[in-house]
Motif scaffolding. Sequence first.
Motif, PDB file in Angstrom:
ATOM      1  N   THR A 128       6.059 -11.735  15.195  1.00 41.41           N
ATOM      2  CA  THR A 128       5.526 -10.569  15.910  1.00 41.41           C
ATOM      3  C   THR A 128       4.085 -10.772  16.357  1.00 41.41           C
ATOM      4  OG1 THR A 128       5.132  -9.597  13.751  1.00 41.41           O
ATOM      5  CG2 THR A 128       7.050  -8.781  14.954  1.00 41.41           C
ATOM      6  N   ALA A 129       3.409 -11.759  15.820  1.00 40.51           N
ATOM      7  CA  ALA A 129       2.076 -12.112  16.304  1.00 40.51           C
ATOM      8  C   ALA A 129       1.886 -13.604  16.060  1.00 40.51           C
ATOM      9  CB  ALA A 129       0.998 -11.316  15.572  1.00 40.51           C
ATOM     10  N   GLY A 130       1.143 -14.261  16.944  1.00 41.79           N
ATOM     11  CA  GLY A 130       0.862 -15.682  16.798  1.00 41.79           C
ATOM     12  C   GLY A 130       2.144 -16.513  16.767  1.00 41.79           C
ATOM     13  N   ARG A 131       2.058 -17.656  16.073  1.00 44.44           N
ATOM     14  CA  ARG A 131       3.248 -18.524  15.986  1.00 44.44           C
ATOM     15  C   ARG A 131       4.233 -17.962  14.977  1.00 44.44           C
ATOM     16  NH1 ARG A 131       1.333 -24.665  15.216  1.00 44.44           N
ATOM     17  NH2 ARG A 131       3.414 -24.696  14.304  1.00 44.44           N
ATOM     18  N   LYS A 132       5.516 -18.150  15.232  1.00 41.21           N
ATOM     19  CA  LYS A 132       6.527 -17.732  14.262  1.00 41.21           C
ATOM     20  C   LYS A 132       6.657 -18.827  13.207  1.00 41.21           C
ATOM     21  CE  LYS A 132      11.529 -16.660  14.234  1.00 41.21           C
ATOM     22  NZ  LYS A 132      11.737 -15.833  13.134  1.00 41.21           N
ATOM     23  N   GLY A 133       6.648 -18.409  11.942  1.00 38.60           N
ATOM     24  CA  GLY A 133       6.842 -19.400  10.886  1.00 38.60           C
ATOM     25  C   GLY A 133       5.788 -19.266   9.798  1.00 38.60           C
ATOM     26  N   LEU A 134       5.795 -20.246   8.903  1.00 38.96           N
ATOM     27  CA  LEU A 134       4.916 -20.202   7.736  1.00 38.96           C
ATOM     28  C   LEU A 134       3.626 -20.975   7.999  1.00 38.96           C
ATOM     29  CD1 LEU A 134       7.687 -20.897   5.080  1.00 38.96           C
ATOM     30  CD2 LEU A 134       6.713 -18.674   5.713  1.00 38.96           C
ATOM     31  N   VAL A 135       2.608 -20.663   7.205  1.00 41.09           N
ATOM     32  CA  VAL A 135       1.306 -21.327   7.370  1.00 41.09           C
ATOM     33  C   VAL A 135       1.379 -22.828   7.136  1.00 41.09           C
ATOM     34  CG1 VAL A 135      -0.187 -19.339   6.857  1.00 41.09           C
ATOM     35  CG2 VAL A 135       0.724 -20.738   4.973  1.00 41.09           C
ATOM     36  N   THR A 136       2.394 -23.266   6.393  1.00 40.98           N
ATOM     37  CA  THR A 136       2.480 -24.697   6.067  1.00 40.98           C
ATOM     38  C   THR A 136       2.795 -25.541   7.305  1.00 40.98           C
ATOM     39  OG1 THR A 136       4.692 -24.155   5.298  1.00 40.98           O
ATOM     40  CG2 THR A 136       3.017 -24.542   3.614  1.00 40.98           C
ATOM     41  N   HIS A 137       3.408 -24.939   8.329  1.00 43.94           N
ATOM     42  CA  HIS A 137       3.738 -25.746   9.518  1.00 43.94           C
ATOM     43  C   HIS A 137       2.485 -26.198  10.262  1.00 43.94           C
ATOM     44  CE1 HIS A 137       7.873 -23.591   9.362  1.00 43.94           C
ATOM     45  NE2 HIS A 137       7.790 -24.599   8.507  1.00 43.94           N
ATOM     46  N   PRO A 138       1.627 -25.251  10.694  1.00 41.58           N
ATOM     47  CA  PRO A 138       0.392 -25.745  11.334  1.00 41.58           C
ATOM     48  C   PRO A 138      -0.461 -26.588  10.396  1.00 41.58           C
ATOM     49  CG  PRO A 138       0.379 -23.329  11.142  1.00 41.58           C
ATOM     50  CD  PRO A 138       1.739 -23.793  10.741  1.00 41.58           C
ATOM     51  N   LEU A 139      -0.405 -26.300   9.104  1.00 36.24           N
ATOM     52  CA  LEU A 139      -1.189 -27.105   8.156  1.00 36.24           C
ATOM     53  C   LEU A 139      -0.731 -28.559   8.212  1.00 36.24           C
ATOM     54  CD1 LEU A 139      -3.201 -27.429   5.819  1.00 36.24           C
ATOM     55  CD2 LEU A 139      -1.391 -26.699   4.247  1.00 36.24           C
ATOM     56  N   ARG A 140       0.597 -28.773   8.192  1.00 31.23           N
ATOM     57  CA  ARG A 140       1.100 -30.148   8.247  1.00 31.23           C
ATOM     58  C   ARG A 140       0.704 -30.803   9.562  1.00 31.23           C
ATOM     59  NH1 ARG A 140       6.140 -29.494   6.975  1.00 31.23           N
ATOM     60  NH2 ARG A 140       5.824 -30.009   4.784  1.00 31.23           N
ATOM     61  N   GLU A 141       0.816 -30.063  10.662  1.00 27.59           N
ATOM     62  CA  GLU A 141       0.460 -30.632  11.967  1.00 27.59           C
ATOM     63  C   GLU A 141      -0.997 -31.079  11.997  1.00 27.59           C
ATOM     64  OE1 GLU A 141       3.484 -27.626  14.289  1.00 27.59           O
ATOM     65  OE2 GLU A 141       1.377 -27.628  14.866  1.00 27.59           O
ATOM     66  N   LEU A 142      -1.884 -30.226  11.471  1.00 27.84           N
ATOM     67  CA  LEU A 142      -3.308 -30.591  11.468  1.00 27.84           C
ATOM     68  C   LEU A 142      -3.536 -31.873  10.689  1.00 27.84           C
ATOM     69  CD1 LEU A 142      -5.168 -27.178  10.923  1.00 27.84           C
ATOM     70  CD2 LEU A 142      -5.216 -28.622  12.969  1.00 27.84           C
ATOM     71  N   LEU A 143      -2.849 -31.999   9.569  1.00 23.16           N
ATOM     72  CA  LEU A 143      -3.036 -33.189   8.738  1.00 23.16           C
ATOM     73  C   LEU A 143      -2.463 -34.425   9.428  1.00 23.16           C
ATOM     74  CD1 LEU A 143      -2.219 -31.521   5.314  1.00 23.16           C
ATOM     75  CD2 LEU A 143      -4.435 -32.460   5.991  1.00 23.16           C
ATOM     76  N   GLU A 144      -1.311 -34.241  10.116  1.00 26.00           N
ATOM     77  CA  GLU A 144      -0.695 -35.378  10.803  1.00 26.00           C
ATOM     78  C   GLU A 144      -1.565 -35.852  11.959  1.00 26.00           C
ATOM     79  OE1 GLU A 144       3.982 -34.351   9.782  1.00 26.00           O
ATOM     80  OE2 GLU A 144       3.102 -33.698  11.667  1.00 26.00           O
ATOM     81  N   GLN A 145      -2.174 -34.870  12.649  1.00 22.14           N
ATOM     82  CA  GLN A 145      -3.009 -35.238  13.804  1.00 22.14           C
ATOM     83  C   GLN A 145      -4.351 -35.846  13.395  1.00 22.14           C
ATOM     84  OE1 GLN A 145      -3.278 -31.437  15.663  1.00 22.14           O
ATOM     85  NE2 GLN A 145      -1.085 -31.396  16.153  1.00 22.14           N
ATOM     86  N   ASP A 146      -4.674 -35.697  12.147  1.00 16.67           N
ATOM     87  CA  ASP A 146      -6.005 -36.097  11.679  1.00 16.67           C
ATOM     88  C   ASP A 146      -6.054 -37.595  11.384  1.00 16.67           C
ATOM     89  OD1 ASP A 146      -8.635 -35.868  10.696  1.00 16.67           O
ATOM     90  OD2 ASP A 146      -7.870 -35.640   8.661  1.00 16.67           O
ATOM     91  N   THR A 147      -5.797 -38.404  12.401  1.00 10.66           N
ATOM     92  CA  THR A 147      -5.730 -39.850  12.159  1.00 10.66           C
ATOM     93  C   THR A 147      -7.092 -40.406  11.773  1.00 10.66           C
ATOM     94  OG1 THR A 147      -5.875 -40.017  14.536  1.00 10.66           O
ATOM     95  CG2 THR A 147      -3.700 -40.392  13.552  1.00 10.66           C
ATOM     96  N   ALA A 148      -8.156 -39.726  12.205  1.00  3.78           N
ATOM     97  CA  ALA A 148      -9.502 -40.224  11.886  1.00  3.78           C
ATOM     98  C   ALA A 148      -9.921 -39.825  10.473  1.00  3.78           C
ATOM     99  CB  ALA A 148     -10.512 -39.679  12.891  1.00  3.78           C
ATOM    100  N   VAL A 186      -2.893 -18.350  14.114  1.00  7.61           N
ATOM    101  CA  VAL A 186      -2.253 -17.221  13.430  1.00  7.61           C
ATOM    102  C   VAL A 186      -0.747 -17.458  13.371  1.00  7.61           C
ATOM    103  CG1 VAL A 186      -1.763 -14.746  13.580  1.00  7.61           C
ATOM    104  CG2 VAL A 186      -4.059 -15.597  14.113  1.00  7.61           C
ATOM    105  N   THR A 187      -0.159 -17.190  12.213  1.00  7.46           N
ATOM    106  CA  THR A 187       1.305 -17.287  12.105  1.00  7.46           C
ATOM    107  C   THR A 187       1.849 -15.997  11.493  1.00  7.46           C
ATOM    108  OG1 THR A 187       1.408 -18.136   9.837  1.00  7.46           O
ATOM    109  CG2 THR A 187       1.161 -19.775  11.583  1.00  7.46           C
ATOM    110  N   THR A 188       3.065 -15.627  11.876  1.00  2.00           N
ATOM    111  CA  THR A 188       3.775 -14.551  11.168  1.00  2.00           C
ATOM    112  C   THR A 188       5.194 -15.022  10.894  1.00  2.00           C
ATOM    113  OG1 THR A 188       4.298 -13.546  13.308  1.00  2.00           O
ATOM    114  CG2 THR A 188       2.458 -12.584  12.078  1.00  2.00           C
ATOM    115  N   ASP A 189       5.739 -14.549   9.777  1.00  2.00           N
ATOM    116  CA  ASP A 189       7.091 -14.972   9.396  1.00  2.00           C
ATOM    117  C   ASP A 189       8.102 -14.582  10.469  1.00  2.00           C
ATOM    118  OD1 ASP A 189       5.667 -15.470   7.143  1.00  2.00           O
ATOM    119  OD2 ASP A 189       6.941 -14.344   5.752  1.00  2.00           O
TER     120      ASP A 189
END
Lengths: 279, 487
Positions: A160-180, A154-157
């Motif tokens: 106030t809940a979950g991670r602070k920031g935009l949805v694109t940040h965790p999205l990029r992290e998931l893609l970067e971690q997806d080495t397989a 969960v992210t909020t701008d």
Amino acid sequence: MNAILRKNELAPQIFEFLVSAPQIARKAQPGQFVIVMADEAAERIPLTIADFDREAGTITLVMMVVGASSWKIAQLGTDESLFAVIGPLGHASPVSAGGTVVMVAGGVGTAPVFPIARAFHDQGCKVFTIQGARTGSLLFWSDRLRSVSDELIVTTDDGTAGRKGLVTHPLRELLEQDTARDIRCVYAIGPTPMMRFCALTTQPFAVPTTVSLNSIMVDGTGMCGGCRVEVGGQTRFTCVDGPEFDGHQVDWETLMARQKTYHSHEQCSLQRVPLTAGN
Amino acid sequence: MTATSRTKARRVPMPEQPPEQRVGNFREVPLGYTLEQAQAEAARCLGCKKAPCREGCPVSVDIPAFVRLIADGRPAEAAACIRQTNCLPAVCGRVCPQETQCEARCVLQRRGESVAIGRLERFAADFEQAADQVYLPTTAASTGKRVAVVGAGPAGLTVAGDLALRGHEVTVFEAFHKAGGVLVYGIPEFRLPKRIVQSEVEYLERLGVRIELNQVVGQSVSVSDLLDSEGYDAVFIGVGAGLPVTMGIPGENLCGIYLANEYLTRVNLMRAYDFPAVDTPVVRGSRVCVIGGGNVAMDAARTARRLGGEQVNVLYRRTMDELPARAEEVHHAQEEGIDFRTLCAPIEYLGDDRGFVRQVRCQVMELGEPDKSGRRRPVPKPGEQILIDADLVIVAIGSGANPLLTRKTPKVALGRYGHIVANEAGATSLPGVWAGGDIVTGSATVILAMGAGRAAAQDIHAYLMEHSNRGAGDTAQPEPAAESAAA
Ligand SMILES: Cc1cc2nc3c(=O)[nH]c(=O)nc-3n(C[C@H](O)[C@H](O)[C@H](O)COP(=O)(O)OP(=O)(O)OC[C@H]3O[C@@H](n4cnc5c(N)ncnc54)[C@H](O)[C@@H]3O)c2cc1C
Ligand SMILES: Cc1cc2nc3c(=O)[nH]c(=O)nc-3n(C[C@H](O)[C@H](O)[C@H](O)COP(=O)(O)OP(=O)(O)OC[C@H]3O[C@@H](n4cnc5c(N)ncnc54)[C@H](O)[C@@H]3O)c2cc1C
Ligand code: SF4
Ligand code: SF4
Ligand code: FES
């Protein structure tokens, strides 16, 4: 006429309606939508089928109040009726088994994402879901998303809940971690700018990215051409060719300009309704 | 009147709203004959024995008989007489292209001016309605057979009415929230008031026809569902030709550029001319370009004029001689101050920084060699382009077959352009399924769609009665006729 069996406010200006629509419920598939008219003089506006119960003959709609037409629908309460509900319209999401999928839900986009995530989950796919909102009080259905996801972020701008920031940040992290290279596709549904930035984020990773476009519609049957968008340099009709398209191919500038066609009219409509628009 | 005075008498002119007044409202332009005017006009008819006029009418209305009844001052009976072969007389009297059909064949045409058959038909139908004397025929005893009709346009409504009269239980499924097809979403109020369509629909309901609105067949229920799980004995498909054609030129998706179907639907069906009293808006332009030269283009141009268009241009790539629109529509449009810019073809739309259209770049054309249709083909004049200012553009260059239903009904054979292949009686390649109207012929006319509906109803009736005697499955399916011509 379609009876509203239940209505509740999920978040400020975001309403959930349980609507009686046996024929639509019988055929509805994840990704499809309906056209709704509040009353005889109302606009025909598209809303995604957020859930359906074939046995009970009901569908669930989740609507954010953004202008005069959505405001009018929001005024209707339990035991009142919608003048018309037409559907199911558009193509179903092509859900198939295998691999990992990432679902990104922005704002009211949580509602359309839910049945698609559930369908992938039911097919045995690994489902990562990212849910974002401007602020914590606008989050809804997080528990439902969690129940059909292997992981929910969960992210909020404003943090106030979950991670602070935009949805694109965790999205990029998931893609970067997806080495397989397990992630076979990304779904991004929400406000147009959010979908656009998700598509930009996934592009360098060359992961197929599906977005669900919310162009202005009239008939919803491919007759009028009002919902036309440019995808891959071609004119397509959102209602019958979509609403899901390849996010990397969408001409976002044209879509956003066309969504503002009636901006001055909307101001005029808004004067008639006591509304401070959500977004 | 003597025969010579009849042939010498001039056509009684139709009273009309004057142009400067009517461009400010959406009320009907021709006001209709009074009884005296109608009788005077009807008296011109020679009552020809062979009645060539009837051959010009696709549903063979008994013209000399009904005209005679008007001349005798019996308009309600005249209306009942028309209804024997035409269930939408108030509509046809207004929108039929009479000048190429019934009136073109009238013997008086050769001597000058044909009898105003359309105006008289309209008069009789309006009279019957105003006097509340609509004749309701008795329906045959119930056959217990159920028929599903898809689409509530002229074709579907005709099938529904004819089959209800023969005692079948008919349900019409219509995608929109109002019945009437193009009559309610396409043809503007100032040519065909919506209350007229409404009362024709109510007439059918009184015959026992059920109309289920908001049902998109192919999506909420399929044709095979109707035949199998829903228990219908036959299905008629009359979904029209609702697929707009685009030109695919740069800038076509700018704001303020409409395909005619959307523009007309917003204004007619959704009543955007009444915004903000109703919720659906439409872009109002002061400098308007309408692309195309058919009836749809005329309707769009005249609508835009009424919604504040100061300079309304119709851009057409051939000349006035080739203009496909009805002469009467062109005449009305010109009276209303609409400009025709011929030999002019748009090649690009230019917009402002907000994505709204501002100008149309056009290629100047000239007429070259005749094409397959025998018309001289427009060819670009090298190096000659013009820019026309526009803040509203309406593209009205034709429509194709909408695939929404047909792609979900694979057993119904389609022609090259996606139209349904049906024989003269409307039978398709799928037993138990008929089709007619624009989805078979391509964009045509109201009366041809009705004619197709009538033929199909007859064939469906024969099929149902045969099946009730012999049981299902042993009727030979007629061979579909050749590829539809009009595509
Ligand atoms: C296929 C499809 C499915 C949709 N599903 C849903 C749904 O499930 N729930 C839902 O709430 N909406 C959904 N929408 C969007 C919804 O149809 C519009 O929000 C609605 O038509 C707005 O009408 P209005 O008259 O209230 O606002 P308008 O007066 O038309 O618009 C007011 C302002 O809000 C902006 N706006 C319009 N749509 C949105 C949006 N989606 N998000 C943020 N701002 C917007 C407009 O640009 C405008 O500036 C969907 C749209 C499509 C095409
Ligand atoms: C602007 C305009 C002006 C015209 N002017 C004239 C004129 O002056 N004179 C004249 O003779 N002709 C005119 N025409 C042509 C004439 O209107 C058509 O030829 C005629 O209406 C065709 O009738 P139809 O029943 O085949 O289809 P339509 O009138 O198109 O009706 C089809 C109906 O089926 C419904 N439908 C479509 N798909 C589905 C589905 N999947 N499920 C359920 N329902 C569905 C549609 O909503 C519609 O109501 C005009 C056409 C236009 C567009
Ligand atoms: S239905 Fe049309 S063509 Fe036939 S007589 Fe009437 S106006 Fe003429
Ligand atoms: S051809 Fe003309 S004059 Fe003769 S019957 Fe027909 S309408 Fe009358
Ligand atoms: S909404 Fe009319 S064509 Fe899509």
